[in-house]
Design an enzyme around this catalytic site. Structure first.
Site, mmCIF file in Angstrom:
data_model
loop_
_atom_site.group_PDB
_atom_site.id
_atom_site.type_symbol
_atom_site.label_atom_id
_atom_site.label_comp_id
_atom_site.label_asym_id
_atom_site.label_seq_id
_atom_site.Cartn_x
_atom_site.Cartn_y
_atom_site.Cartn_z
ATOM 1 N N LYS A 198 -17.172 -11.389 -20.467
ATOM 2 C CA LYS A 198 -16.175 -11.359 -21.340
ATOM 3 C C LYS A 198 -16.690 -10.935 -22.796
ATOM 4 C CE LYS A 198 -16.186 -16.148 -23.005
ATOM 5 N NZ LYS A 198 -15.430 -17.386 -23.128
ATOM 6 N N THR A 229 -7.943 -24.005 -25.758
ATOM 7 C CA THR A 229 -6.502 -23.307 -25.783
ATOM 8 C C THR A 229 -6.533 -22.720 -24.459
ATOM 9 O OG1 THR A 229 -7.628 -21.585 -26.728
ATOM 10 C CG2 THR A 229 -6.536 -22.849 -28.211
ATOM 11 N N ALA A 230 -7.495 -22.816 -23.354
ATOM 12 C CA ALA A 230 -7.184 -22.314 -22.080
ATOM 13 C C ALA A 230 -7.229 -20.835 -22.097
ATOM 14 C CB ALA A 230 -6.045 -22.945 -21.432
#
Length: 325
Positions: A198, A229-230
């Site tokens: 990522k 914040t997932a």
């Protein structure tokens, strides 16, 4: 578990009293008496209502949100104990706030994990007992003993009890930095790992770029040290489901769950989210997908071993540590 409580006292801050009570119960004792008051202007007042002179003191206080208040409360608590002539002050911090800033990744940035270490030691802490620090090198920021506990065997036991083991399972790291953690869980479950590649254009925002490893037809278990914040973890779950994973699970040590985290987890195609109670989970965050495992046994046994001058590292070498005995 039983230790001689004549020379030991256990106290709790206000951050996670429920966990502290569970730990004390495991040790067949009660939490020490303390008054913690917040004045209208936000100042914190701490008064220990029993003698601690010459005693080994354990203070349980994760520095989760509100981070600054809980950290300041802990510092004031330590100062009160030091001035009351405690023999030793052992800080049990199931969650270490400010741990994500443990190095400089660009110019003119702070290293707040080191700043917290300075604050705790200056206040008078004699030992830190943490769990799943964001980076192992945080231990090196201290000139006092640091016991770094791990919830990994507890998480591994949960999945092994569900029969998740072998070639039908893959452990997924949500980023390159979590590969070591994923590999350890994969060893417990005797399976392979996959890695999400990522990029993070700014804090609390990530984009999945690529997937390294095979997830097709497998049960995918994501592991991370924390869920904030997932965004990262839910993006990863969606990516591996699109690539043919049979079903997905998420596990982590620290459920911060700030901002849109709960909403994202509810919408995410994940079957279960397994977390520990290192951070107290507010009622509004308790959704059906979230399964909370307690680390009370781990911390109770750590206290027992510290008092008895026994090895603490043995606690996270076997899942037997978490057997309810």
């Amino acid at each position: 578990m039983q230790i001689d409580m004549k020379e030991v006292k256990i106290f709790s801050g206000t951050s996670n009293v429920e966990l502290a009570e569970k730990i004390a119960k495991r040790l067949n004792c009660k939490l020490g008496d303390v008054q913690i008051v917040r004045f209208k202007d936000g100042e914190i007042y701490v008064r220990v209502d029993e003698t601690v002179r010459g005693r080994d003191i354990f203070v349980i206080q994760p520095t989760s949100g509100p981070v600054n208040e809980n950290l300041m409360e802990l510092l004031i608590f330590i100062d009160a104990l030091k001035r009351a002539s405690a023999k030793s002050i052992n800080v049990l911090m199931p969650y270490y706030g400010y741990a994500r800033q443990e190095r400089k990744s660009s110019p003119r940035e702070p290293i707040t994990a080191k700043l917290v270490a300075n604050l705790l030691t200056t206040a008078g802490a004699d030992r830190l007992v943490g769990m799943d620090l964001h980076a192992d090198q945080i231990q090196g920021f201290y000139d006092i003993p640091v016991d770094h506990l791990q919830a990994l065997p507890l998480l591994a036991k949960y999945f092994l009890d569900k029969g998740f083991k072998g070639d039908d399972v893959v452990v997924v790291s949500p980023d390159i930095g979590g590969v070591k953690r994923a590999r350890k869980l994969a060893e417990w479950l005797d399976c392979k790992i996959a890695i999400i590649d990522k990029r993070r254009p700014k804090p609390n925002l990530s984009e999945v770029m690529n997937l390294i490893g095979d997830v097709e037809g497998k049960i995918a278990i994501f592991i991370d040290d924390m869920i904030d914040t997932a965004g990262t973890i839910t993006n990863g779950v969606e990516a591996i489901i699109k690539r043919g994973a049979k079903e997905a699970y998420i596990c982590c040590s620290h459920a911060i769950l700030s901002g849109p985290a709960v909403e994202r987890l509810e919408k995410c195609p994940v079957k279960e989210v397994i977390v520990t109670d290192s951070i107290r989970l507010a009622d509004e965050k308790k959704i059906d997908k979230i399964k909370v495992l307690s680390v009370d046994v781990l911390f109770a046994k750590a206290i027992e071993r510290i008092v008895k001058h026994e090895s603490v590292s043995e606690l996270f070498e076997s899942i037997d540590t978490f057997e309810d005995k």
